[in-house]
Structure formats: C-alpha cells, structure tokens
Design a protein around this motif. Structure first.
Motif, PDB file in Angstrom:
ATOM      1  N   GLN A  34     -10.262   7.128   7.243  1.00 22.57           N
ATOM      2  CA  GLN A  34      -9.052   6.511   7.780  1.00 22.57           C
ATOM      3  C   GLN A  34      -9.264   6.270   9.263  1.00 22.57           C
ATOM      4  OE1 GLN A  34      -5.577   8.903   7.320  1.00 22.57           O
ATOM      5  NE2 GLN A  34      -4.232   7.379   8.209  1.00 22.57           N
ATOM      6  N   ASN A  35      -9.120   5.028   9.689  1.00 21.07           N
ATOM      7  CA  ASN A  35      -9.343   4.642  11.085  1.00 21.07           C
ATOM      8  C   ASN A  35     -10.699   5.154  11.591  1.00 21.07           C
ATOM      9  OD1 ASN A  35      -6.807   3.391  11.165  1.00 21.07           O
ATOM     10  ND2 ASN A  35      -5.810   5.317  11.676  1.00 21.07           N
ATOM     11  N   GLU A  36     -11.726   4.959  10.768  1.00 19.55           N
ATOM     12  CA  GLU A  36     -13.114   5.321  11.055  1.00 19.55           C
ATOM     13  C   GLU A  36     -13.322   6.817  11.277  1.00 19.55           C
ATOM     14  OE1 GLU A  36     -14.596   2.867  14.186  1.00 19.55           O
ATOM     15  OE2 GLU A  36     -14.143   1.013  13.116  1.00 19.55           O
ATOM     16  N   LEU A  50      -6.258   1.595   8.959  1.00 23.14           N
ATOM     17  CA  LEU A  50      -7.416   0.950   8.354  1.00 23.14           C
ATOM     18  C   LEU A  50      -8.148   1.997   7.522  1.00 23.14           C
ATOM     19  CD1 LEU A  50      -8.952  -1.754   8.317  1.00 23.14           C
ATOM     20  CD2 LEU A  50     -10.407  -0.816  10.092  1.00 23.14           C
ATOM     21  N   ILE A  51      -8.292   1.736   6.239  1.00 18.12           N
ATOM     22  CA  ILE A  51      -8.911   2.696   5.322  1.00 18.12           C
ATOM     23  C   ILE A  51     -10.157   2.080   4.719  1.00 18.12           C
ATOM     24  CG2 ILE A  51      -8.585   4.021   3.207  1.00 18.12           C
ATOM     25  CD1 ILE A  51      -5.658   4.213   3.888  1.00 18.12           C
ATOM     26  N   GLU A  52     -11.259   2.847   4.748  1.00 15.00           N
ATOM     27  CA  GLU A  52     -12.521   2.420   4.141  1.00 15.00           C
ATOM     28  C   GLU A  52     -12.778   3.299   2.922  1.00 15.00           C
ATOM     29  OE1 GLU A  52     -17.110   2.466   5.429  1.00 15.00           O
ATOM     30  OE2 GLU A  52     -15.779   1.323   6.736  1.00 15.00           O
ATOM     31  N   ILE A  53     -12.979   2.670   1.764  1.00 16.85           N
ATOM     32  CA  ILE A  53     -13.122   3.372   0.492  1.00 16.85           C
ATOM     33  C   ILE A  53     -14.473   3.026  -0.125  1.00 16.85           C
ATOM     34  CG2 ILE A  53     -12.091   3.737  -1.784  1.00 16.85           C
ATOM     35  CD1 ILE A  53      -9.586   2.205  -0.222  1.00 16.85           C
ATOM     36  N   HIS A  54     -15.286   4.040  -0.379  1.00 15.70           N
ATOM     37  CA  HIS A  54     -16.564   3.862  -1.075  1.00 15.70           C
ATOM     38  C   HIS A  54     -16.337   4.304  -2.513  1.00 15.70           C
ATOM     39  CE1 HIS A  54     -19.100   3.436   2.603  1.00 15.70           C
ATOM     40  NE2 HIS A  54     -17.988   3.930   3.120  1.00 15.70           N
ATOM     41  N   GLN A  61     -12.553  -2.184   2.566  1.00 20.95           N
ATOM     42  CA  GLN A  61     -11.961  -1.914   3.875  1.00 20.95           C
ATOM     43  C   GLN A  61     -10.609  -2.608   3.865  1.00 20.95           C
ATOM     44  OE1 GLN A  61     -14.071  -3.363   7.339  1.00 20.95           O
ATOM     45  NE2 GLN A  61     -14.103  -1.271   8.119  1.00 20.95           N
ATOM     46  N   VAL A  62      -9.553  -1.795   3.860  1.00 25.10           N
ATOM     47  CA  VAL A  62      -8.208  -2.345   3.697  1.00 25.10           C
ATOM     48  C   VAL A  62      -7.281  -1.872   4.807  1.00 25.10           C
ATOM     49  CG1 VAL A  62      -8.416  -2.551   1.196  1.00 25.10           C
ATOM     50  CG2 VAL A  62      -7.486  -0.468   2.163  1.00 25.10           C
ATOM     51  N   LYS A  63      -6.274  -2.683   5.070  1.00 26.41           N
ATOM     52  CA  LYS A  63      -5.228  -2.342   6.026  1.00 26.41           C
ATOM     53  C   LYS A  63      -3.967  -2.019   5.222  1.00 26.41           C
ATOM     54  CE  LYS A  63      -2.703  -4.173   9.943  1.00 26.41           C
ATOM     55  NZ  LYS A  63      -2.455  -5.342  10.783  1.00 26.41           N
ATOM     56  N   VAL A  64      -3.331  -0.904   5.544  1.00 29.45           N
ATOM     57  CA  VAL A  64      -2.134  -0.455   4.822  1.00 29.45           C
ATOM     58  C   VAL A  64      -0.946  -1.327   5.231  1.00 29.45           C
ATOM     59  CG1 VAL A  64      -0.575   1.474   4.411  1.00 29.45           C
ATOM     60  CG2 VAL A  64      -3.024   1.895   4.709  1.00 29.45           C
ATOM     61  N   LEU A  65      -0.305  -1.934   4.236  1.00 33.03           N
ATOM     62  CA  LEU A  65       0.867  -2.776   4.482  1.00 33.03           C
ATOM     63  C   LEU A  65       2.164  -2.121   4.017  1.00 33.03           C
ATOM     64  CD1 LEU A  65      -0.448  -6.272   3.324  1.00 33.03           C
ATOM     65  CD2 LEU A  65      -0.379  -5.343   5.639  1.00 33.03           C
ATOM     66  N   ARG A  66       2.040  -1.252   3.002  1.00 31.14           N
ATOM     67  CA  ARG A  66       3.220  -0.656   2.371  1.00 31.14           C
ATOM     68  C   ARG A  66       2.904   0.761   1.942  1.00 31.14           C
ATOM     69  NH1 ARG A  66       5.685  -3.883  -2.642  1.00 31.14           N
ATOM     70  NH2 ARG A  66       7.349  -2.388  -2.854  1.00 31.14           N
ATOM     71  N   ILE A  67       3.904   1.613   1.926  1.00 33.19           N
ATOM     72  CA  ILE A  67       3.743   2.992   1.471  1.00 33.19           C
ATOM     73  C   ILE A  67       4.599   3.190   0.227  1.00 33.19           C
ATOM     74  CG2 ILE A  67       4.057   5.426   2.045  1.00 33.19           C
ATOM     75  CD1 ILE A  67       2.004   4.197   3.829  1.00 33.19           C
ATOM     76  N   LEU A  68       3.945   3.546  -0.863  1.00 36.03           N
ATOM     77  CA  LEU A  68       4.645   3.917  -2.093  1.00 36.03           C
ATOM     78  C   LEU A  68       4.041   5.221  -2.593  1.00 36.03           C
ATOM     79  CD1 LEU A  68       4.849   0.533  -4.038  1.00 36.03           C
ATOM     80  CD2 LEU A  68       6.668   1.671  -2.804  1.00 36.03           C
TER      81      LEU A  68
END
Length: 125
Positions: A34-36, A50-54, A61-68
């Motif tokens: 999260q955020n490098e 900014l979240i990076e998922i392997h 590499q995605v930017k969070v737009l919504r929280i559910l």
C-alpha cells in the motif's frame, strides 16, 4: 459505508482474492503493498491509496476509489478501484507474451515430480 477498512477485507470485497483468508495470506507474504510500503492485514485502506497486488502471474496497480466491507457482484467490485495506465499496459504486454511463449515450469507447483521432470526434458528437445 465508512471511510476506511482493513486491507484484507477490501481486497476480498474488490474480488482480487476468492476468500478473505487468501487475501490475508497474500498480505502477510508481502505480495500486497500500500503506497509502496509493505503492510499488515489489519492496516486501514482509505480512498486515494495506491495498492500493488502480486497475484499468480499478474501484477495489479490500482487506486482505491470506493470502500465497501461486503463482497458484492463483480460489476460493483469493479467500481471500487481504478487500474493505473502503466499497470494495464504491463498486464496486456504480459498476456501477449504468454500467448506466444509459455514457460514450461509455470504450471508446476513446488518441486517437480519424476513425471514433471521427464516432460520438461522432452519439451526442451
């Protein structure tokens, strides 16, 4: 709807992982940043992070737009994040490369068996 949630819960709700325990395990192994920065499963995610998922062979590499906090349909999950342009291009290039060349050992999990080893020897001939 709250402003923050646990990162493992968000990854599960955004459908990057099939179960929440798989998401927790990936975060523990350092496959999610999260955020490098490496984080723990209970770390809070907020809008704009900014979240990076392997995951498997793919890197998102995605930017969070919504929280559910609940897992809903895939159409709702896709509105929770926006993939960066660089990440999208890399994933498309990797998919194109896989189309033309498949790594012989990609399907083997762990140490190869005798049968796997024989098949590897045949594929290199």
């Amino acid at each position: 709807m709250s402003n923050t949630t646990r990162i493992d819960k968000w990854l599960w709700a955004a459908r990057f992982f099939k179960t929440r325990s798989l998401a927790t395990h990936a975060v523990d192994l350092g496959r999610v940043q999260q955020n490098e920065q490496r984080v723990k499963p209970a770390h809070d995610v907020k809008i704009g992070d900014l979240i990076e998922i392997h995951h498997s062979e793919q890197i998102w590499q995605v930017k969070v737009l919504r929280i559910l906090e609940v897992r809903g349909p895939a159409t709702v999950a896709q509105t929770m994040y926006e993939e960066t342009l660089a990440s999208l291009e890399k994933r498309q290039k990797a998919a194109e490369d896989r189309k033309y060349f498949r790594e012989p050992t990609a399907h083997i999990q762990g140490r190869p068996t005798k049968r796997d080893r024989r098949q590897l020897d045949v594929s290199w001939d």
